[in-house]
Design an enzyme around this catalytic site. Sequence first.
Site, PDB file in Angstrom:
ATOM      1  N   THR A  11       0.765  -1.160  -0.157  1.00 29.05           N
ATOM      2  CA  THR A  11      -0.027  -0.166  -0.042  1.00 29.05           C
ATOM      3  C   THR A  11       0.780   1.260   0.170  1.00 29.05           C
ATOM      4  OG1 THR A  11      -1.740  -1.138   1.248  1.00 29.05           O
ATOM      5  CG2 THR A  11      -1.799   1.113   1.242  1.00 29.05           C
ATOM      6  N   GLY A 110       4.375   1.930  11.418  1.00 28.65           N
ATOM      7  CA  GLY A 110       4.337   0.796  12.068  1.00 28.65           C
ATOM      8  C   GLY A 110       5.356   0.516  13.065  1.00 28.65           C
ATOM      9  N   SER A 139       3.285   7.474  11.581  1.00 27.62           N
ATOM     10  CA  SER A 139       2.132   7.054  10.794  1.00 27.62           C
ATOM     11  C   SER A 139       1.119   8.172   9.920  1.00 27.62           C
ATOM     12  CB  SER A 139       1.206   6.357  12.022  1.00 27.62           C
ATOM     13  OG  SER A 139       0.530   7.374  12.766  1.00 27.62           O
ATOM     14  N   CYS A 140       0.076   7.751   9.364  1.00 28.40           N
ATOM     15  CA  CYS A 140      -0.704   8.519   8.767  1.00 28.40           C
ATOM     16  C   CYS A 140      -1.652   9.324   9.966  1.00 28.40           C
ATOM     17  CB  CYS A 140      -1.745   7.882   7.936  1.00 28.40           C
ATOM     18  SG  CYS A 140      -2.450   6.216   9.106  1.00 28.40           S
ATOM     19  N   ASN A 141      -2.032   8.779  10.874  1.00 23.23           N
ATOM     20  CA  ASN A 141      -2.552   9.616  11.874  1.00 23.23           C
ATOM     21  C   ASN A 141      -1.820  10.702  12.591  1.00 23.23           C
ATOM     22  OD1 ASN A 141      -5.358   8.746  12.059  1.00 23.23           O
ATOM     23  ND2 ASN A 141      -4.685   6.767  12.840  1.00 23.23           N
ATOM     24  N   ARG A 168     -10.479   3.841  10.301  1.00 21.94           N
ATOM     25  CA  ARG A 168     -11.216   2.764   9.307  1.00 21.94           C
ATOM     26  C   ARG A 168     -10.733   1.748   9.756  1.00 21.94           C
ATOM     27  NH1 ARG A 168      -6.438   1.166   9.620  1.00 21.94           N
ATOM     28  NH2 ARG A 168      -4.832   1.396   8.003  1.00 21.94           N
ATOM     29  N   HIS A 194      -1.649   6.819  20.211  1.00 18.28           N
ATOM     30  CA  HIS A 194      -1.411   7.965  19.225  1.00 18.28           C
ATOM     31  C   HIS A 194      -0.887   9.394  19.666  1.00 18.28           C
ATOM     32  CE1 HIS A 194      -4.597   5.479  17.780  1.00 18.28           C
ATOM     33  NE2 HIS A 194      -4.075   5.431  16.727  1.00 18.28           N
ATOM     34  N   GLY A 195      -1.313   9.803  21.008  1.00 18.76           N
ATOM     35  CA  GLY A 195      -0.796  10.779  21.626  1.00 18.76           C
ATOM     36  C   GLY A 195       0.818  10.817  21.963  1.00 18.76           C
ATOM     37  N   HIS A 220      -9.570   7.759   7.517  1.00 20.88           N
ATOM     38  CA  HIS A 220      -9.836   8.213   9.137  1.00 20.88           C
ATOM     39  C   HIS A 220     -10.510   9.339   9.193  1.00 20.88           C
ATOM     40  CE1 HIS A 220      -6.916   4.867  10.232  1.00 20.88           C
ATOM     41  NE2 HIS A 220      -5.913   5.607   9.669  1.00 20.88           N
ATOM     42  N   GLN A 301      -5.359   7.325   5.025  1.00 24.17           N
ATOM     43  CA  GLN A 301      -4.350   6.642   5.505  1.00 24.17           C
ATOM     44  C   GLN A 301      -3.445   6.026   4.715  1.00 24.17           C
ATOM     45  OE1 GLN A 301      -7.378   5.525   5.224  1.00 24.17           O
ATOM     46  NE2 GLN A 301      -7.511   3.599   4.287  1.00 24.17           N
TER      47      GLN A 301
HETATM   48  P1  NAD Z   1       1.338  -3.660   3.206  1.00 25.19           P
HETATM   49  O1  NAD Z   1       0.917  -5.094   3.676  1.00 25.19           O
HETATM   50  O2  NAD Z   1       0.104  -3.261   2.260  1.00 25.19           O
HETATM   51  O3  NAD Z   1       2.541  -3.807   2.344  1.00 25.19           O
HETATM   52  C1  NAD Z   1       3.606  -4.312   2.676  1.00 25.19           C
HETATM   53  C2  NAD Z   1       4.449  -4.881   1.632  1.00 25.19           C
HETATM   54  O4  NAD Z   1       5.737  -5.512   2.247  1.00 25.19           O
HETATM   55  C3  NAD Z   1       3.758  -6.438   1.256  1.00 25.19           C
HETATM   56  O5  NAD Z   1       3.856  -6.165  -0.333  1.00 25.19           O
HETATM   57  C4  NAD Z   1       4.548  -7.161   1.815  1.00 25.19           C
HETATM   58  O6  NAD Z   1       4.397  -8.461   0.830  1.00 25.19           O
HETATM   59  C5  NAD Z   1       5.778  -6.866   1.480  1.00 25.19           C
HETATM   60  N1  NAD Z   1       6.826  -7.595   2.737  1.00 25.19           N
HETATM   61  C6  NAD Z   1       6.435  -8.375   3.794  1.00 25.19           C
HETATM   62  N2  NAD Z   1       7.595  -8.904   4.382  1.00 25.19           N
HETATM   63  C7  NAD Z   1       8.645  -8.287   3.538  1.00 25.19           C
HETATM   64  C8  NAD Z   1      10.179  -8.420   3.634  1.00 25.19           C
HETATM   65  N3  NAD Z   1      10.656  -8.936   4.543  1.00 25.19           N
HETATM   66  N4  NAD Z   1      10.927  -7.874   2.935  1.00 25.19           N
HETATM   67  C9  NAD Z   1      10.253  -6.990   1.926  1.00 25.19           C
HETATM   68  N5  NAD Z   1       8.946  -6.837   1.743  1.00 25.19           N
HETATM   69  C10 NAD Z   1       8.080  -7.468   2.677  1.00 25.19           C
HETATM   70  O7  NAD Z   1       1.689  -2.761   4.275  1.00 25.19           O
HETATM   71  P2  NAD Z   1       1.359  -1.060   4.233  1.00 25.19           P
HETATM   72  O8  NAD Z   1       0.017  -0.605   4.727  1.00 25.19           O
HETATM   73  O9  NAD Z   1       2.086  -0.587   2.867  1.00 25.19           O
HETATM   74  O10 NAD Z   1       2.129  -0.716   5.675  1.00 25.19           O
HETATM   75  C11 NAD Z   1       3.716  -0.723   5.558  1.00 25.19           C
HETATM   76  C12 NAD Z   1       3.953   0.173   6.652  1.00 25.19           C
HETATM   77  O11 NAD Z   1       3.419   1.438   6.586  1.00 25.19           O
HETATM   78  C13 NAD Z   1       3.897  -0.276   8.241  1.00 25.19           C
HETATM   79  O12 NAD Z   1       4.825   0.021   9.027  1.00 25.19           O
HETATM   80  C14 NAD Z   1       2.599   0.740   8.446  1.00 25.19           C
HETATM   81  O13 NAD Z   1       2.179   0.674   9.699  1.00 25.19           O
HETATM   82  C15 NAD Z   1       2.827   1.822   7.655  1.00 25.19           C
HETATM   83  N6  NAD Z   1       1.522   2.782   7.420  1.00 25.19           N
HETATM   84  C16 NAD Z   1       0.564   2.091   6.677  1.00 25.19           C
HETATM   85  C17 NAD Z   1      -0.497   2.963   6.628  1.00 25.19           C
HETATM   86  C18 NAD Z   1      -1.715   2.210   5.927  1.00 25.19           C
HETATM   87  O14 NAD Z   1      -3.037   2.806   6.424  1.00 25.19           O
HETATM   88  N7  NAD Z   1      -1.744   1.294   4.977  1.00 25.19           N
HETATM   89  C19 NAD Z   1      -0.557   4.288   6.792  1.00 25.19           C
HETATM   90  C20 NAD Z   1       0.741   4.804   7.067  1.00 25.19           C
HETATM   91  C21 NAD Z   1       1.901   3.864   7.447  1.00 25.19           C
END
Ligand code: NAD
Length: 337
Positions: A11, A110, A139-141, A168, A194-195, A220, A301
Amino acid sequence: MIQVAINGYGTIGKRVADAVRAQPDMEVLGVAKTRPNFEAETAIEKGFALYAAIEEREHLFEEAGLDIAGSVDELVADADIVVDATPSGIGAENKSLYEEYETPALYQGGEDADLVDMSFNARSNFEDAADADHVRVVSCNTTGLSRVIAPLREEYGVEKVRATLVRRGGDPGQTSRGPINDILPNPVTIPSHHGPDVETIFDDLDIDTLGMKVPATLMHMHSLNVTLEAEVDAADVRELFADESRLFLIPEHMAIDGSGKLKEYALDAGRPRGDVWENAIWEDSISTVGRDLYLFQGIHQESDVVPENVDAIRAVLGEADAEESIETTDETLGIGL
Ligand code: NAD
């Protein structure tokens, strides 16, 4: 040209890859994936060099007919910087790989704050990343809260922030998440985590947050109350926010009544994936009672951290100051609805 590696192409990673590619001073050296899913397929179609994140799984890509450019070790060794966008906790496991090749790295929200040298938000603490090799884009929030708090602190001073985060249940592609039909206090303990996360950006801030989870995937929603150090007219706050490129004030005439229409607007406006990189603040919700400011904001997000990652690359490598970097990122992505 800054050579950027992206480890984890989900994502966040796929959006960061597209945003990096749009920059005049950066190139995507390659993206690393663990499995040959639909995102691997589109990475190849877009012309990104695909690397195997886990060596033993390389054959899966070959069996699926996807060409692999090399191993993640090679990618990290050749890059000027890595954006780690792997799932929560995996970034921490990857840190030793980046250290081995002395490649500076960005991690996502994360990961724990103590994994890194500093936590980053472009509007609030860009310059602090200059001496850092391991940086967490919050993070997004936390990004959404920081973008609002930074100008309020500078202009009026902030005594206390109270925020309720209606979160969400999962992203549109996260079929295993929920709730499907419920409203959860989440986390049930108060204050929520979050705080303290916002305090990694502003260490002297007084902030309490409460979290909920609802059956939605689009965005969110934050209900925000900020006690300022001075009495302020709502009109002045609107003016202050209007000058912030990553705050979009939704005007009444647009008749956007929620995150559904907001996403629809982003799609109509031609935004890639319907992304809303800005905080979307309902202009009419901006109200003041004495020193108390209130507002509602929508936070997409999946995308608000994307321009922050781009800026963090320049901040860590010392390639621009905050103003230059934010301006370049905003212009190239088309930020400012
Ligand atoms: P996601 O699951 O959509 O994407 C993660 C990707 O990493 C996947 O394609 C997965 O296959 C891959 N992956 C797993 N293990 C791996 C490894 N060892 N090496 C390389 N790739 C690997 O996750 P995301 O939503 O993109 O979240 C990624 C980070 O961003 C997290 O720390 C999350 O907390 C943070 N984040 C997510 C959001 C959200 O809403 N989606 C918002 C802000 C921050």
